[in-house]
Motif scaffolding. Structure first.
Motif, short mmCIF file in Angstrom:
data_model
loop_
_atom_site.label_atom_id
_atom_site.label_comp_id
_atom_site.label_asym_id
_atom_site.label_seq_id
_atom_site.Cartn_x
_atom_site.Cartn_y
_atom_site.Cartn_z
N VAL A 55 6.58 37.69 38.26
CA VAL A 55 6.55 39.07 37.79
C VAL A 55 5.79 39.90 38.83
N GLY A 56 6.45 40.95 39.34
CA GLY A 56 5.89 41.70 40.45
C GLY A 56 6.13 40.94 41.74
N CYS A 57 7.38 40.52 41.96
CA CYS A 57 7.68 39.61 43.08
C CYS A 57 7.65 40.31 44.43
N GLY A 58 7.63 41.65 44.45
CA GLY A 58 7.50 42.36 45.70
C GLY A 58 8.59 42.02 46.70
N THR A 59 8.18 41.66 47.90
CA THR A 59 9.12 41.41 49.00
C THR A 59 9.75 40.03 48.97
N GLY A 60 9.42 39.22 47.97
CA GLY A 60 10.01 37.89 47.86
C GLY A 60 9.27 36.80 48.59
N ARG A 61 8.13 37.11 49.15
CA ARG A 61 7.37 36.12 49.91
C ARG A 61 7.03 34.89 49.09
N ASN A 62 6.51 35.10 47.88
CA ASN A 62 6.12 33.96 47.05
C ASN A 62 7.33 33.20 46.51
N LEU A 63 8.42 33.90 46.25
CA LEU A 63 9.63 33.21 45.79
C LEU A 63 10.13 32.24 46.85
N LEU A 64 10.06 32.65 48.10
CA LEU A 64 10.48 31.78 49.18
C LEU A 64 9.59 30.54 49.24
N ALA A 65 8.27 30.74 49.13
CA ALA A 65 7.35 29.61 49.14
C ALA A 65 7.57 28.71 47.93
N LEU A 66 7.86 29.31 46.78
CA LEU A 66 8.08 28.53 45.57
C LEU A 66 9.36 27.71 45.67
N SER A 67 10.37 28.26 46.31
CA SER A 67 11.63 27.51 46.45
C SER A 67 11.43 26.27 47.32
N ARG A 68 10.51 26.37 48.27
CA ARG A 68 10.20 25.21 49.11
C ARG A 68 9.35 24.19 48.37
N ALA A 69 8.44 24.69 47.51
CA ALA A 69 7.54 23.80 46.78
C ALA A 69 8.23 23.12 45.60
N LEU A 70 9.26 23.79 45.04
CA LEU A 70 9.99 23.25 43.89
C LEU A 70 11.48 23.27 44.19
N PRO A 71 11.96 22.38 45.05
CA PRO A 71 13.38 22.37 45.40
C PRO A 71 14.26 22.22 44.15
N GLY A 72 15.30 23.03 44.07
CA GLY A 72 16.21 22.96 42.94
C GLY A 72 15.79 23.78 41.74
N ALA A 73 14.63 24.42 41.81
CA ALA A 73 14.17 25.23 40.68
C ALA A 73 15.07 26.45 40.50
N SER A 74 15.18 26.89 39.25
CA SER A 74 15.87 28.13 38.92
C SER A 74 14.84 29.25 38.96
N LEU A 75 14.94 30.16 39.94
CA LEU A 75 13.92 31.16 40.18
C LEU A 75 14.43 32.56 39.88
N THR A 76 13.56 33.36 39.27
CA THR A 76 13.86 34.77 39.03
C THR A 76 12.67 35.60 39.49
N GLY A 77 12.96 36.65 40.24
CA GLY A 77 11.93 37.60 40.64
C GLY A 77 12.15 38.92 39.93
N VAL A 78 11.10 39.43 39.31
CA VAL A 78 11.18 40.69 38.57
C VAL A 78 10.24 41.69 39.23
N ASP A 79 10.74 42.88 39.50
CA ASP A 79 9.88 43.91 40.07
C ASP A 79 10.37 45.28 39.62
N LEU A 80 9.42 46.16 39.36
CA LEU A 80 9.72 47.51 38.92
C LEU A 80 10.19 48.40 40.07
N CYS A 81 9.82 48.04 41.29
CA CYS A 81 9.99 48.93 42.43
C CYS A 81 11.20 48.52 43.26
N ARG A 82 12.23 49.33 43.23
CA ARG A 82 13.47 49.00 43.94
C ARG A 82 13.27 48.83 45.44
N PRO A 83 12.46 49.66 46.12
CA PRO A 83 12.27 49.43 47.56
C PRO A 83 11.73 48.04 47.87
#
Length: 209
Positions: A55-83
């Motif tokens: 929640v508040g995933c911003g530029t996706g930096r942590n999602l990328l790290a999480l995808s590496r740490a948990l291969p095969g995980a189903s990931l969703t990033g939520v952010d209020l700010c479209r930019p």
């Protein structure tokens, strides 16, 4: 936190362009949080893919790290700010990270009850003013039994001028989050560390529903 009531989309319309180039210098503990959260979920030995959200995933930096740490995980990033989310889209499109991105204010209807094993807030909750308490209640509802809430954020500061300056940047810095996290989730890990010689402290919290 309703989209129409929040000043954050306007704030990040500019800051999205410089976020990753500048925030490394004071958003401490993000990589450690992702690693510890992934380890905590992996220890549960789930037979299905881990379902996780930031929640508040911003530029996706942590999602990328999480995808590496948990291969095969189903990931969703939520952010209020479209930019910011547009930046996240470019980040994940250039990698093997298959995260779903949602531009929305986080609340009770964002996910189905009990549908996630892991929810991450990384330097987001101190900017939910008002709305941090609603977000915590929503996270508790969205986590499956035994699910992990992982938070890293600003904690407090002894310097009144710095607290005021952070307030101008929409950050509340008065230690209000940790007691509320501890009252809503079973603590697994809690750390508070100084930054810049004690100008402020940040905290890391892992709790289980």
């Amino acid at each position: 936190m309703a989209a129409e009531a929040s000043p954050l989309p306007g704030y990040y319309r500019f800051h999205a362009r410089i976020y990753d180039a500048t925030r490394w210098s004071f958003l401490f503990g993000r990589d450690r949080l992702v690693r510890l959260a992934a380890e905590a979920v992996a220890r549960d030995g789930l037979e299905r893919p881990v379902r996780a959200a930031e929640v508040g995933c911003g530029t996706g930096r942590n999602l990328l790290a999480l995808s590496r740490a948990l291969p095969g995980a189903s990931l969703t990033g939520v952010d209020l700010c479209r930019p910011m989310l547009e930046r996240a889209g470019r980040t994940v499109s250039r990698t093997a990270c298959a995260a779903t991105l949602r531009c929305a204010a986080y609340g009770p209807d964002t996910f189905a009850p009990g549908s996630l094993e892991l929810i991450i807030f990384s330097y987001a909750l101190t900017m939910f003013n008002p709305g941090w308490d609603t977000a915590l209640e929503a996270a508790r509802e969205h986590l499956a039994p035994g699910g992990i809430l992982a938070v890293v954020d600003f904690h407090n500061t002894p310097a009144g001028w710095f607290r005021a300056w952070m307030g101008v940047n929409h950050v509340r810095l008065d230690g209000h989050l940790v007691p509320e996290l501890q009252s809503r989730f079973q603590p697994c890990r809690h750390e508070a560390r100084p930054a810049y010689g004690g100008l402020w402290r940040y905290f890391l919290f892992l709790g289980r529903k």
